[in-house]
Design an enzyme around this catalytic site. Sequence first.
Site, PDB file in Angstrom:
ATOM      1  CG  HIS A 152      -1.986   0.989   1.234  1.00  0.00           C
ATOM      2  ND1 HIS A 152      -2.516   1.500   2.391  1.00  0.00           N
ATOM      3  CD2 HIS A 152      -2.660   1.598   0.226  1.00  0.00           C
ATOM      4  CE1 HIS A 152      -3.469   2.365   2.102  1.00  0.00           C
ATOM      5  NE2 HIS A 152      -3.569   2.448   0.794  1.00  0.00           N
ATOM      6  CG  ASP A 210      -2.630   6.546  -3.990  1.00  0.00           C
ATOM      7  OD1 ASP A 210      -3.753   6.063  -4.113  1.00  0.00           O
ATOM      8  OD2 ASP A 210      -1.830   6.204  -3.089  1.00  0.00           O
ATOM      9  CG  HIS A 257      -3.958   8.870  -0.867  1.00  0.00           C
ATOM     10  ND1 HIS A 257      -4.766   9.597  -0.011  1.00  0.00           N
ATOM     11  CD2 HIS A 257      -4.687   7.798  -1.261  1.00  0.00           C
ATOM     12  CE1 HIS A 257      -5.931   8.994   0.110  1.00  0.00           C
ATOM     13  NE2 HIS A 257      -5.918   7.894  -0.628  1.00  0.00           N
ATOM     14  CD  GLU A 278      -6.847   4.390  -5.123  1.00  0.00           C
ATOM     15  OE1 GLU A 278      -7.291   5.306  -4.408  1.00  0.00           O
ATOM     16  OE2 GLU A 278      -6.652   3.231  -4.709  1.00  0.00           O
TER      17      GLU A 278
END
Length: 227
Positions: free
Chosen positions: A8, A37, A50, A100
């Site tokens: 992550h 991200d 992110h 992402e």
Amino acid sequence: MTFLTIGHRGVMGAEPENTLRSFVRAERSGMDLVQLDLQLSKDGALVVMHDAEVDRTTDGSGAVVDLTLAELRELDAGQGERVPVFEEVLDAVRAPLLAEIGDLPVAEALAEVMLRRDLTSRVEVSSFHDAVLGEMARLVPGVRLTLTAIRYGEDIVDRALAAGAETVALNIRRLTLETVESAHAAGLRVVGWTVNTQEQLRLVRALELDGAVTDFPEIRLTGRFTA
């Protein structure tokens, strides 16, 4: 099917999130996929962060979209790390990536890089937004897609299929065996997030999930042996 461990934002429990240091640590830890991200800077650079603002993860303040790449480069993203651009990550690690994205402009920028560097076999794309995944499918034929969700209902499987996703990445706090079985029956992979304890890992394995997103490198090691 092999159980996947997904780092992550690199391994954000051990290193500054979404930094080259974190991605390298994730790769060295043996993560099957490294998640990151993407946002666009004021001058259109595809940067790795992110939050929409830099305040939480750097020593600066303000929205990413209001800062140029040069201004973002001046910030300390933790332990002296700088905010990377996507292509720096591609060059820093060889591990498969799960990128992402949150909106259509970022999708377009990512698609350009993926087509130019022929990344469909290396980079999967995830989003909370069905329309964004649909646009990625249109822009990059053959791209692998993941629909991510925090709060979701029984329609999550239909949504994923309509968006062209092969995987659903779901908040484990809401995950039920019925949802998992429905997704598997439709041919979807199911990944749970965020899995940071042995108790959470046992739940994920008991539900027969296909993988787990984790902040910690240790989960990669114990995940192979937890029933």
